[in-house]
Motif scaffolding. Structure first.
Motif, PDB file in Angstrom:
ATOM      1  N   CYS A   1      -9.272-103.508 -83.003  1.00 35.90           N
ATOM      2  CA  CYS A   1      -9.074-104.870 -82.608  1.00 35.90           C
ATOM      3  C   CYS A   1      -7.723-105.101 -81.730  1.00 35.90           C
ATOM      4  CB  CYS A   1      -9.280-105.608 -83.891  1.00 35.90           C
ATOM      5  SG  CYS A   1     -10.713-105.967 -84.857  1.00 35.90           S
ATOM      6  N   PHE A   2      -7.022-104.526 -81.975  1.00 33.25           N
ATOM      7  CA  PHE A   2      -5.498-104.556 -81.252  1.00 33.25           C
ATOM      8  C   PHE A   2      -5.945-103.960 -79.716  1.00 33.25           C
ATOM      9  CE2 PHE A   2      -3.525-105.137 -85.318  1.00 33.25           C
ATOM     10  CZ  PHE A   2      -2.669-106.169 -85.303  1.00 33.25           C
ATOM     11  N   VAL A   3      -6.648-102.791 -79.620  1.00 33.15           N
ATOM     12  CA  VAL A   3      -6.657-102.392 -78.573  1.00 33.15           C
ATOM     13  C   VAL A   3      -7.508-103.150 -77.722  1.00 33.15           C
ATOM     14  CG1 VAL A   3      -7.998-100.481 -77.400  1.00 33.15           C
ATOM     15  CG2 VAL A   3      -6.374 -99.850 -79.254  1.00 33.15           C
ATOM     16  N   VAL A   4      -8.402-103.964 -78.135  1.00 30.60           N
ATOM     17  CA  VAL A   4      -9.396-104.581 -77.565  1.00 30.60           C
ATOM     18  C   VAL A   4      -8.753-105.935 -76.892  1.00 30.60           C
ATOM     19  CG1 VAL A   4     -11.461-106.258 -77.612  1.00 30.60           C
ATOM     20  CG2 VAL A   4     -11.614-103.888 -78.636  1.00 30.60           C
ATOM     21  N   VAL A   5      -7.979-106.372 -77.874  1.00 27.74           N
ATOM     22  CA  VAL A   5      -7.301-107.749 -77.400  1.00 27.74           C
ATOM     23  C   VAL A   5      -6.246-107.417 -76.435  1.00 27.74           C
ATOM     24  CG1 VAL A   5      -5.679-109.575 -78.356  1.00 27.74           C
ATOM     25  CG2 VAL A   5      -7.648-108.903 -79.808  1.00 27.74           C
ATOM     26  N   LEU A   6      -5.572-106.420 -76.656  1.00 25.42           N
ATOM     27  CA  LEU A   6      -4.540-105.909 -75.504  1.00 25.42           C
ATOM     28  C   LEU A   6      -5.082-105.684 -74.241  1.00 25.42           C
ATOM     29  CD1 LEU A   6      -1.691-104.099 -77.737  1.00 25.42           C
ATOM     30  CD2 LEU A   6      -1.902-106.487 -77.167  1.00 25.42           C
ATOM     31  N   GLY A   7      -6.243-104.900 -74.295  1.00 22.87           N
ATOM     32  CA  GLY A   7      -7.102-104.477 -73.068  1.00 22.87           C
ATOM     33  C   GLY A   7      -7.396-105.561 -72.350  1.00 22.87           C
TER      34      GLY A   7
ATOM     35  N   VAL B   1      -6.234-108.815 -72.481  1.00 28.19           N
ATOM     36  CA  VAL B   1      -5.177-109.476 -71.888  1.00 28.19           C
ATOM     37  C   VAL B   1      -4.715-108.724 -70.594  1.00 28.19           C
ATOM     38  CG1 VAL B   1      -2.823-110.156 -72.127  1.00 28.19           C
ATOM     39  CG2 VAL B   1      -4.336-110.280 -74.059  1.00 28.19           C
ATOM     40  N   LEU B   2      -4.386-107.494 -70.554  1.00 27.58           N
ATOM     41  CA  LEU B   2      -3.982-106.787 -69.441  1.00 27.58           C
ATOM     42  C   LEU B   2      -4.908-106.484 -68.350  1.00 27.58           C
ATOM     43  CD1 LEU B   2      -2.311-103.738 -71.507  1.00 27.58           C
ATOM     44  CD2 LEU B   2      -1.158-105.729 -70.179  1.00 27.58           C
ATOM     45  N   LEU B   3      -6.241-106.801 -68.530  1.00 29.85           N
ATOM     46  CA  LEU B   3      -7.278-106.838 -67.414  1.00 29.85           C
ATOM     47  C   LEU B   3      -7.015-108.118 -66.547  1.00 29.85           C
ATOM     48  CD1 LEU B   3     -10.321-105.318 -68.985  1.00 29.85           C
ATOM     49  CD2 LEU B   3      -9.004-104.400 -67.201  1.00 29.85           C
ATOM     50  N   SER B   4      -6.725-109.096 -67.742  1.00 34.30           N
ATOM     51  CA  SER B   4      -6.883-110.496 -66.919  1.00 34.30           C
ATOM     52  C   SER B   4      -5.588-110.617 -66.072  1.00 34.30           C
ATOM     53  CB  SER B   4      -6.812-111.731 -68.189  1.00 34.30           C
ATOM     54  OG  SER B   4      -5.682-111.642 -68.760  1.00 34.30           O
ATOM     55  N   THR B   5      -4.604-109.831 -66.591  1.00 34.22           N
ATOM     56  CA  THR B   5      -3.201-110.139 -65.954  1.00 34.22           C
ATOM     57  C   THR B   5      -3.020-109.123 -64.661  1.00 34.22           C
ATOM     58  OG1 THR B   5      -1.951-108.932 -67.591  1.00 34.22           O
ATOM     59  CG2 THR B   5      -2.003-111.119 -67.863  1.00 34.22           C
ATOM     60  N   GLY B   6      -3.840-108.103 -64.779  1.00 31.12           N
ATOM     61  CA  GLY B   6      -3.824-107.052 -63.732  1.00 31.12           C
ATOM     62  C   GLY B   6      -2.711-106.062 -64.159  1.00 31.12           C
ATOM     63  N   GLY B   7      -1.863-106.202 -65.409  1.00 31.32           N
ATOM     64  CA  GLY B   7      -0.649-105.416 -65.617  1.00 31.32           C
ATOM     65  C   GLY B   7       0.421-105.752 -64.896  1.00 31.32           C
TER      66      GLY B   7
ATOM     67  N   ALA C   1      -2.992-113.506 -82.233  1.00 32.19           N
ATOM     68  CA  ALA C   1      -3.036-114.637 -80.769  1.00 32.19           C
ATOM     69  C   ALA C   1      -1.610-114.872 -80.203  1.00 32.19           C
ATOM     70  CB  ALA C   1      -3.620-115.918 -80.981  1.00 32.19           C
ATOM     71  N   ALA C   2      -0.722-114.719 -81.144  1.00 27.86           N
ATOM     72  CA  ALA C   2       0.680-114.899 -80.482  1.00 27.86           C
ATOM     73  C   ALA C   2       1.098-113.489 -79.999  1.00 27.86           C
ATOM     74  CB  ALA C   2       1.559-115.199 -81.579  1.00 27.86           C
ATOM     75  N   GLY C   3       0.978-112.539 -80.456  1.00 27.09           N
ATOM     76  CA  GLY C   3       1.200-110.917 -79.918  1.00 27.09           C
ATOM     77  C   GLY C   3       0.400-110.994 -78.388  1.00 27.09           C
ATOM     78  N   ALA C   4      -0.860-111.669 -78.395  1.00 22.76           N
ATOM     79  CA  ALA C   4      -1.553-111.504 -77.022  1.00 22.76           C
ATOM     80  C   ALA C   4      -0.824-112.329 -76.046  1.00 22.76           C
ATOM     81  CB  ALA C   4      -3.192-111.844 -77.262  1.00 22.76           C
ATOM     82  N   ALA C   5      -0.352-113.436 -76.506  1.00 20.93           N
ATOM     83  CA  ALA C   5       0.234-114.373 -75.468  1.00 20.93           C
ATOM     84  C   ALA C   5       1.335-113.819 -75.008  1.00 20.93           C
ATOM     85  CB  ALA C   5       0.605-115.525 -76.171  1.00 20.93           C
TER      86      ALA C   5
ATOM     87  N   VAL D   1       1.946-110.458 -74.689  1.00 24.64           N
ATOM     88  CA  VAL D   1       1.825-109.261 -73.951  1.00 24.64           C
ATOM     89  C   VAL D   1       1.500-109.836 -72.490  1.00 24.64           C
ATOM     90  CG1 VAL D   1      -0.140-107.251 -73.510  1.00 24.64           C
ATOM     91  CG2 VAL D   1       0.679-107.849 -75.534  1.00 24.64           C
ATOM     92  N   VAL D   2       1.187-110.899 -72.234  1.00 22.62           N
ATOM     93  CA  VAL D   2       0.911-111.511 -70.867  1.00 22.62           C
ATOM     94  C   VAL D   2       1.917-111.199 -69.912  1.00 22.62           C
ATOM     95  CG1 VAL D   2       0.782-113.542 -69.533  1.00 22.62           C
ATOM     96  CG2 VAL D   2      -0.532-113.440 -71.718  1.00 22.62           C
ATOM     97  N   GLY D   3       3.142-111.105 -70.375  1.00 23.86           N
ATOM     98  CA  GLY D   3       4.403-110.613 -69.618  1.00 23.86           C
ATOM     99  C   GLY D   3       4.573-109.105 -69.555  1.00 23.86           C
ATOM    100  N   ALA D   4       3.677-108.215 -70.074  1.00 33.06           N
ATOM    101  CA  ALA D   4       3.646-106.933 -69.981  1.00 33.06           C
ATOM    102  C   ALA D   4       3.628-106.343 -68.371  1.00 33.06           C
ATOM    103  CB  ALA D   4       2.764-106.157 -70.771  1.00 33.06           C
ATOM    104  N   ASP D   5       4.541-105.533 -67.990  1.00 31.34           N
ATOM    105  CA  ASP D   5       4.545-105.048 -66.441  1.00 31.34           C
ATOM    106  C   ASP D   5       4.098-103.416 -66.708  1.00 31.34           C
ATOM    107  OD1 ASP D   5       4.913-104.093 -64.167  1.00 31.34           O
ATOM    108  OD2 ASP D   5       7.187-104.920 -63.817  1.00 31.34           O
ATOM    109  N   LEU D   6       2.888-103.204 -66.346  1.00 29.70           N
ATOM    110  CA  LEU D   6       2.397-101.874 -66.622  1.00 29.70           C
ATOM    111  C   LEU D   6       3.045-100.770 -65.388  1.00 29.70           C
ATOM    112  CD1 LEU D   6      -1.137-102.144 -67.807  1.00 29.70           C
ATOM    113  CD2 LEU D   6       1.119-102.115 -68.892  1.00 29.70           C
ATOM    114  N   SER D   7       4.066-101.301 -64.590  1.00 34.60           N
ATOM    115  CA  SER D   7       4.656-100.579 -63.765  1.00 34.60           C
ATOM    116  C   SER D   7       5.814 -99.858 -64.103  1.00 34.60           C
ATOM    117  CB  SER D   7       5.023-101.239 -62.127  1.00 34.60           C
ATOM    118  OG  SER D   7       5.792-102.370 -62.705  1.00 34.60           O
TER     119      SER D   7
END
Length: 216
Positions: free
Chosen positions: A45-51, A53-59, A131-135, A137-143
């Protein structure tokens, strides 16, 4: 982001309802395998939720005060208010009387399959905190490699209590059965107060962070 994720992950790890449910799963016949299925589903569930979010932000983290950034902060604030309201409601209501149907409940749980245990995991996650964790993760920078470390650490920390009980049961089943029985008894006696404490603490933190981010 890192501090927020670690504190949210800790709140998820000690959330009393999830911990109590997992103790019950481990205590039934074949509990170690059913507990493992529960954990795998929980992590999925965590992987799906985080994935998602990251797909929506492009990392890439959104710019400050942009609509995605504002929405993420608003989600934190809303979840915080919801947790505070829930915690205050449970505190005012007080503990409910428990019926003495434990034996019948354990008999039903003994018939629980590994697939059913896996299905229970998503239902028993504290989705407000997720949901708070997902919000956050929006600030994650995959670079930045540190973001990957933070995301993995968040998932592991949020699952740490379940992993610890599962490993303990595998390595020392007899001792674990006794200790987990004691933990279950303690949780049944103190679950309400623990739930109120966790929800109020997490709610206050999220409200504070949400307001600070929206006004900065």
């Amino acid at each position: 982001m890192v501090l927020d994720l670690m504190l949210i992950g800790l709140a998820i790890a000690v959330f009393p309802l999830s911990v109590t449910a997992f103790v019950l799963v481990l205590s039934v016949r074949g509990g170690t395998w059913k507990g493992l299925a529960f954990i795998v589903s929980w992590l999925a569930c965590f992987v799906v939720v985080l994935g998602a979010v990251l797909l929506s932000t492009g990392g890439e983290p959104p710019a400050p005060r942009s609509p995605p950034s504002t929405a993420a902060s608003a989600v934190k604030l809303a979840v915080g208010v919801g947790l505070l309201s829930y915690g205050l409601h449970r505190h005012r209501r007080g503990p409910r009387r428990r019926t003495s149907s434990g034996g019948g409940m354990m008999t039903r749980l003994d018939r629980l399959s590994a697939w059913t245990a896996a299905g229970l995991a998503p239902l028993l996650q504290p989705w407000g905190l997720v949901a708070a964790g997902a919000a956050t993760v929006v600030g994650a920078d995959l670079s930045d490699s540190s973001s990957y470390v933070a995301l993995v650490a968040y998932c592991v920390l949020a699952t740490s209590s379940l992993l610890a009980m599962e490993v303990y049961t595998l390595l020392a089943p007899d001792t674990a059965r006794t200790r987990l029985g004691g933990l279950r008894t303690w949780l049944e006696a103190h679950q309400e107060r623990a739930l109120v404490a966790v929800t109020l603490a997490a709610g206050l933190f999220l409200v504070g962070r949400g307001i600070a981010q929206l006004t900065s």
